[in-house]
Design a protein around this motif. Structure first.
Motif, PDB file in Angstrom:
ATOM      1  N   LYS A   3      28.625  39.181  38.472  1.00  0.00           N
ATOM      2  CA  LYS A   3      28.728  40.176  37.537  1.00  0.00           C
ATOM      3  C   LYS A   3      30.194  40.611  37.465  1.00  0.00           C
ATOM      4  O   LYS A   3      30.962  40.868  38.396  1.00  0.00           O
ATOM      5  N   LEU A   4      30.710  41.010  36.155  1.00  0.00           N
ATOM      6  CA  LEU A   4      31.944  41.339  36.083  1.00  0.00           C
ATOM      7  C   LEU A   4      32.134  42.374  34.886  1.00  0.00           C
ATOM      8  O   LEU A   4      31.429  42.393  33.981  1.00  0.00           O
ATOM      9  N   ALA A   5      33.083  43.348  35.012  1.00  0.00           N
ATOM     10  CA  ALA A   5      33.048  44.649  34.044  1.00  0.00           C
ATOM     11  C   ALA A   5      34.402  44.469  33.367  1.00  0.00           C
ATOM     12  O   ALA A   5      35.380  44.225  34.326  1.00  0.00           O
ATOM     13  N   VAL A   6      34.685  44.627  32.110  1.00  0.00           N
ATOM     14  CA  VAL A   6      35.673  44.836  31.390  1.00  0.00           C
ATOM     15  C   VAL A   6      36.002  45.916  30.954  1.00  0.00           C
ATOM     16  O   VAL A   6      35.301  46.641  30.270  1.00  0.00           O
ATOM     17  N   SER A  12      42.182  43.534  23.203  1.00  0.00           N
ATOM     18  CA  SER A  12      42.194  42.364  24.199  1.00  0.00           C
ATOM     19  C   SER A  12      41.006  42.473  25.116  1.00  0.00           C
ATOM     20  O   SER A  12      40.335  41.306  25.618  1.00  0.00           O
ATOM     21  N   GLY A  13      40.393  43.523  25.326  1.00  0.00           N
ATOM     22  CA  GLY A  13      39.011  43.702  26.025  1.00  0.00           C
ATOM     23  C   GLY A  13      38.055  43.038  25.137  1.00  0.00           C
ATOM     24  O   GLY A  13      37.076  42.331  26.109  1.00  0.00           O
ATOM     25  N   ILE A  14      37.859  43.126  23.990  1.00  0.00           N
ATOM     26  CA  ILE A  14      36.615  42.668  23.376  1.00  0.00           C
ATOM     27  C   ILE A  14      36.994  41.055  23.507  1.00  0.00           C
ATOM     28  O   ILE A  14      36.072  40.227  23.776  1.00  0.00           O
ATOM     29  N   PHE A  15      38.132  40.419  23.419  1.00  0.00           N
ATOM     30  CA  PHE A  15      38.434  39.080  23.229  1.00  0.00           C
ATOM     31  C   PHE A  15      38.188  38.521  24.711  1.00  0.00           C
ATOM     32  O   PHE A  15      37.333  37.605  24.725  1.00  0.00           O
ATOM     33  N   ILE A  16      38.737  39.262  25.657  1.00  0.00           N
ATOM     34  CA  ILE A  16      38.085  38.597  27.086  1.00  0.00           C
ATOM     35  C   ILE A  16      36.804  38.616  27.654  1.00  0.00           C
ATOM     36  O   ILE A  16      36.115  37.702  28.074  1.00  0.00           O
ATOM     37  N   ALA A  17      35.958  39.880  27.145  1.00  0.00           N
ATOM     38  CA  ALA A  17      34.491  39.820  27.294  1.00  0.00           C
ATOM     39  C   ALA A  17      33.928  38.773  26.742  1.00  0.00           C
ATOM     40  O   ALA A  17      32.873  38.080  27.062  1.00  0.00           O
ATOM     41  N   THR A  24      27.755  30.941  31.274  1.00  0.00           N
ATOM     42  CA  THR A  24      26.428  31.254  31.459  1.00  0.00           C
ATOM     43  C   THR A  24      26.258  31.728  32.977  1.00  0.00           C
ATOM     44  O   THR A  24      25.269  32.349  33.353  1.00  0.00           O
ATOM     45  N   ASN A  25      27.047  31.671  34.013  1.00  0.00           N
ATOM     46  CA  ASN A  25      27.103  32.131  35.331  1.00  0.00           C
ATOM     47  C   ASN A  25      27.636  33.509  35.627  1.00  0.00           C
ATOM     48  O   ASN A  25      27.483  33.935  36.650  1.00  0.00           O
ATOM     49  N   LEU A  26      28.179  34.080  34.446  1.00  0.00           N
ATOM     50  CA  LEU A  26      28.679  35.564  34.372  1.00  0.00           C
ATOM     51  C   LEU A  26      27.704  36.484  33.579  1.00  0.00           C
ATOM     52  O   LEU A  26      27.166  36.109  32.493  1.00  0.00           O
ATOM     53  N   LYS A  27      27.695  37.597  34.327  1.00  0.00           N
ATOM     54  CA  LYS A  27      27.182  38.901  33.397  1.00  0.00           C
ATOM     55  C   LYS A  27      28.203  39.784  33.290  1.00  0.00           C
ATOM     56  O   LYS A  27      28.960  40.155  34.067  1.00  0.00           O
ATOM     57  N   ILE A  28      28.642  39.934  31.861  1.00  0.00           N
ATOM     58  CA  ILE A  28      29.752  40.625  31.537  1.00  0.00           C
ATOM     59  C   ILE A  28      29.082  42.097  30.797  1.00  0.00           C
ATOM     60  O   ILE A  28      28.476  42.005  30.132  1.00  0.00           O
ATOM     61  N   ASP A  29      29.703  43.159  31.459  1.00  0.00           N
ATOM     62  CA  ASP A  29      29.638  44.338  30.848  1.00  0.00           C
ATOM     63  C   ASP A  29      30.985  44.827  30.284  1.00  0.00           C
ATOM     64  O   ASP A  29      32.137  44.910  30.999  1.00  0.00           O
TER      65      ASP A  29
END
Length: 97
Positions: A3-6, A12-17, A24-29
């Motif tokens: 789990k990662l939070a941007v 920049s935040g929208i792009f990197i998220a 598929t191994n990451l859950k991004i908030d």
């Protein structure tokens, strides 16, 4: 799954998220404190007219507020705190070390 939070829904935040979400191994908030995404790139609607502000940093004495005083409260509300991101992905606010 990792789990990662941007932090921040600016460009920049929208792009990197979005880029991180391709894994598929990451859950991004994506966390944004305002009610809309875009960060410094935004529009302000006053009296049925949209004012596109763009990506600028406005200081309190900026001449734009003499021309458009009614938008000042939308932009002068936060202190700007630069951060340093190290190669090890440690985050520091300026002056916090």
């Amino acid at each position: 799954m990792v789990k990662l939070a941007v932090l921040g829904g600016g460009v920049s935040g929208i792009f990197i998220a979005n880029e991180l979400a391709q894994n598929t191994n990451l859950k991004i908030d994506l966390l944004e404190k305002r009610s809309q995404l875009g960060g410094l790139i935004s529009s302000v609607k006053r009296n049925e007219i949209n004012y596109d502000i763009g990506s600028f940093i406005f200081y309190e004495n900026n001449s734009i507020f003499k021309t458009f005083p009614f938008i000042k409260s939308d932009f002068i509300s936060e202190e700007i705190k630069p951060i340093l991101i190290t190669p090890l992905n440690n985050f520091y606010c300026k002056g916090s070390r």
